[in-house]
Write a protein that holds these residues in place. Structure first.
Motif, PDB file in Angstrom:
ATOM      1  N   VAL A 154      -2.006  -0.370   3.911  1.00 40.50           N
ATOM      2  CA  VAL A 154      -1.053  -0.679   4.968  1.00 40.50           C
ATOM      3  C   VAL A 154      -0.995   0.523   5.905  1.00 40.50           C
ATOM      4  CG1 VAL A 154       1.304  -1.384   5.511  1.00 40.50           C
ATOM      5  CG2 VAL A 154       0.303  -2.022   3.306  1.00 40.50           C
ATOM      6  N   THR A 155      -1.136   0.265   7.198  1.00 41.17           N
ATOM      7  CA  THR A 155      -1.086   1.335   8.197  1.00 41.17           C
ATOM      8  C   THR A 155      -0.167   0.936   9.348  1.00 41.17           C
ATOM      9  OG1 THR A 155      -3.064   0.436   9.271  1.00 41.17           O
ATOM     10  CG2 THR A 155      -3.395   2.243   7.706  1.00 41.17           C
ATOM     11  N   ARG A 156       0.383   1.960   9.998  1.00 36.56           N
ATOM     12  CA  ARG A 156       1.199   1.739  11.197  1.00 36.56           C
ATOM     13  C   ARG A 156       0.280   1.650  12.407  1.00 36.56           C
ATOM     14  NH1 ARG A 156       4.124   5.675   8.332  1.00 36.56           N
ATOM     15  NH2 ARG A 156       6.230   5.030   7.835  1.00 36.56           N
ATOM     16  N   ARG A 157       0.655   0.784  13.356  1.00 33.00           N
ATOM     17  CA  ARG A 157      -0.053   0.681  14.633  1.00 33.00           C
ATOM     18  C   ARG A 157       0.980   0.861  15.740  1.00 33.00           C
ATOM     19  NH1 ARG A 157      -5.667  -0.951  14.260  1.00 33.00           N
ATOM     20  NH2 ARG A 157      -5.308  -0.914  16.473  1.00 33.00           N
ATOM     21  N   TRP A 158       0.698   1.808  16.620  1.00 31.80           N
ATOM     22  CA  TRP A 158       1.608   2.106  17.719  1.00 31.80           C
ATOM     23  C   TRP A 158       1.756   0.890  18.597  1.00 31.80           C
ATOM     24  CZ3 TRP A 158       5.015   5.593  19.211  1.00 31.80           C
ATOM     25  CH2 TRP A 158       5.400   5.604  20.548  1.00 31.80           C
ATOM     26  N   PRO A 159       2.918   0.545  19.082  1.00 27.68           N
ATOM     27  CA  PRO A 159       4.191   1.218  18.914  1.00 27.68           C
ATOM     28  C   PRO A 159       5.102   0.573  17.860  1.00 27.68           C
ATOM     29  CG  PRO A 159       4.372  -0.259  20.780  1.00 27.68           C
ATOM     30  CD  PRO A 159       2.974  -0.414  20.199  1.00 27.68           C
ATOM     31  N   ASN A 160       4.805  -0.661  17.412  1.00 28.92           N
ATOM     32  CA  ASN A 160       5.768  -1.321  16.521  1.00 28.92           C
ATOM     33  C   ASN A 160       5.099  -2.336  15.588  1.00 28.92           C
ATOM     34  OD1 ASN A 160       5.071  -3.244  18.347  1.00 28.92           O
ATOM     35  ND2 ASN A 160       7.100  -3.506  19.227  1.00 28.92           N
ATOM     36  N   ALA A 161       3.898  -2.014  15.130  1.00 23.87           N
ATOM     37  CA  ALA A 161       3.147  -2.986  14.334  1.00 23.87           C
ATOM     38  C   ALA A 161       2.667  -2.367  13.022  1.00 23.87           C
ATOM     39  CB  ALA A 161       1.948  -3.490  15.138  1.00 23.87           C
ATOM     40  N   LEU A 162       2.414  -3.243  12.061  1.00 28.32           N
ATOM     41  CA  LEU A 162       1.792  -2.854  10.796  1.00 28.32           C
ATOM     42  C   LEU A 162       0.503  -3.646  10.631  1.00 28.32           C
ATOM     43  CD1 LEU A 162       4.699  -2.894   8.166  1.00 28.32           C
ATOM     44  CD2 LEU A 162       3.666  -0.908   9.254  1.00 28.32           C
ATOM     45  N   THR A 163      -0.474  -3.022   9.978  1.00 28.94           N
ATOM     46  CA  THR A 163      -1.714  -3.707   9.644  1.00 28.94           C
ATOM     47  C   THR A 163      -1.882  -3.683   8.134  1.00 28.94           C
ATOM     48  OG1 THR A 163      -2.764  -3.111  11.724  1.00 28.94           O
ATOM     49  CG2 THR A 163      -4.225  -3.714   9.917  1.00 28.94           C
ATOM     50  N   PHE A 164      -2.071  -4.861   7.568  1.00 32.77           N
ATOM     51  CA  PHE A 164      -2.364  -5.001   6.151  1.00 32.77           C
ATOM     52  C   PHE A 164      -3.860  -5.282   6.013  1.00 32.77           C
ATOM     53  CE2 PHE A 164       2.118  -5.828   6.161  1.00 32.77           C
ATOM     54  CZ  PHE A 164       2.569  -5.454   4.917  1.00 32.77           C
ATOM     55  N   GLU A 165      -4.549  -4.437   5.294  1.00 30.54           N
ATOM     56  CA  GLU A 165      -5.947  -4.699   4.966  1.00 30.54           C
ATOM     57  C   GLU A 165      -5.952  -5.114   3.494  1.00 30.54           C
ATOM     58  OE1 GLU A 165     -10.319  -2.602   5.167  1.00 30.54           O
ATOM     59  OE2 GLU A 165      -8.638  -1.732   6.260  1.00 30.54           O
ATOM     60  N   LEU A 166      -6.255  -6.383   3.271  1.00 29.04           N
ATOM     61  CA  LEU A 166      -6.113  -6.968   1.943  1.00 29.04           C
ATOM     62  C   LEU A 166      -7.470  -7.264   1.321  1.00 29.04           C
ATOM     63  CD1 LEU A 166      -3.223  -9.451   2.798  1.00 29.04           C
ATOM     64  CD2 LEU A 166      -3.049  -7.141   1.855  1.00 29.04           C
ATOM     65  N   TYR A 167      -7.558  -7.017   0.032  1.00 27.55           N
ATOM     66  CA  TYR A 167      -8.768  -7.283  -0.736  1.00 27.55           C
ATOM     67  C   TYR A 167      -8.417  -8.317  -1.796  1.00 27.55           C
ATOM     68  CZ  TYR A 167     -10.046  -2.991   1.574  1.00 27.55           C
ATOM     69  OH  TYR A 167     -10.274  -2.033   2.524  1.00 27.55           O
ATOM     70  N   GLU A 168      -9.079  -9.444  -1.718  1.00 30.12           N
ATOM     71  CA  GLU A 168      -8.769 -10.583  -2.570  1.00 30.12           C
ATOM     72  C   GLU A 168      -9.406 -10.454  -3.951  1.00 30.12           C
ATOM     73  OE1 GLU A 168      -8.589 -14.943  -0.938  1.00 30.12           O
ATOM     74  OE2 GLU A 168     -10.622 -14.525  -1.602  1.00 30.12           O
ATOM     75  N   GLN A 169      -8.730 -11.019  -4.942  1.00 27.00           N
ATOM     76  CA  GLN A 169      -9.315 -11.130  -6.278  1.00 27.00           C
ATOM     77  C   GLN A 169     -10.560 -12.011  -6.176  1.00 27.00           C
ATOM     78  OE1 GLN A 169      -8.317  -9.694  -9.062  1.00 27.00           O
ATOM     79  NE2 GLN A 169      -6.128  -9.409  -8.969  1.00 27.00           N
TER      80      GLN A 169
END
Length: 178
Positions: free
Chosen positions: A87-102
């Motif tokens: 999970v990372t922050r993206r300027w100015p008010n967003a989050l990015t989820f990088e997900l790895y599936e089973q």
């Protein structure tokens, strides 16, 4: 002389107070509610709707600077089909989820799936996973049963026979496609 020292001390205290107040104001200005969430990853089984339903409660009420990214990661990893997450922050008010599936390789004890490491995970509402063998065994025996299945599969491959079931419940039992 004493007046000069007290003036310097007073000036230093004023500068520290202004920096503190300015820093606090800047923090409050930057710490806005999270307005956008993006999801990336190599996802084959889970849908955007499924992930949205499970991630939304994690994000509600969170703000951009104050959000605990480790807590978000743990929450994402608690979703049954997610093996790992960043999970990372993206300027100015967003989050990015990088997900790895089973990656499911077999059904386990009729109610779960087994991943490539032999660890069971809940299938949840997702039942369309392709034609997978049914493996079974006592709690904690997933890696052993999966290793035995892989060995038998290699041994039987020249005979063009596929194992559809393998169980370790005191004794080994198996069923074949023929």
């Amino acid at each position: 002389m004493a007046s000069s020292t007290s003036n310097r001390l007073l000036g230093l205290i004023l500068i520290i107070a202004l920096l503190g107040a300015g820093g606090r104001t800047l923090w409050l200005w930057l710490d806005t509610p999270i307005e956008r969430v993006s999801i990336r990853g190599d996802l084959h089984h889970v849908s955007a709707r499924y992930l949205q339903q499970r991630l939304t409660p994690l994000i509600q009420g969170q703000t951009w600077l104050s959000v605990d990214l480790d807590q978000m990661r743990r929450g994402a990893r608690a979703i049954p089909w997610i093996r790992d997450a960043r999970v990372t922050r993206r300027w100015p008010n967003a989050l990015t989820f990088e997900l790895y599936e089973q990656r499911p390789v077999a059904w386990w004890n009729d109610d779960s799936l087994l991943n490539t490491e032999g660890n069971p995970f809940r299938a949840g509402p997702i039942r369309q996973v392709g034609d997978l063998p049914n493996l079974a065994g006592p709690r904690g025996s997933g890696p052993e049963v999966l290793a035995w299945f892989d060995q038998l599969k290699k041994t039987l491959s020249p005979l063009d026979v596929q194992i559809t079931q393998l169980a370790s419940r005191g004794a080994w039992g198996m069923a074949f496609s023929d």
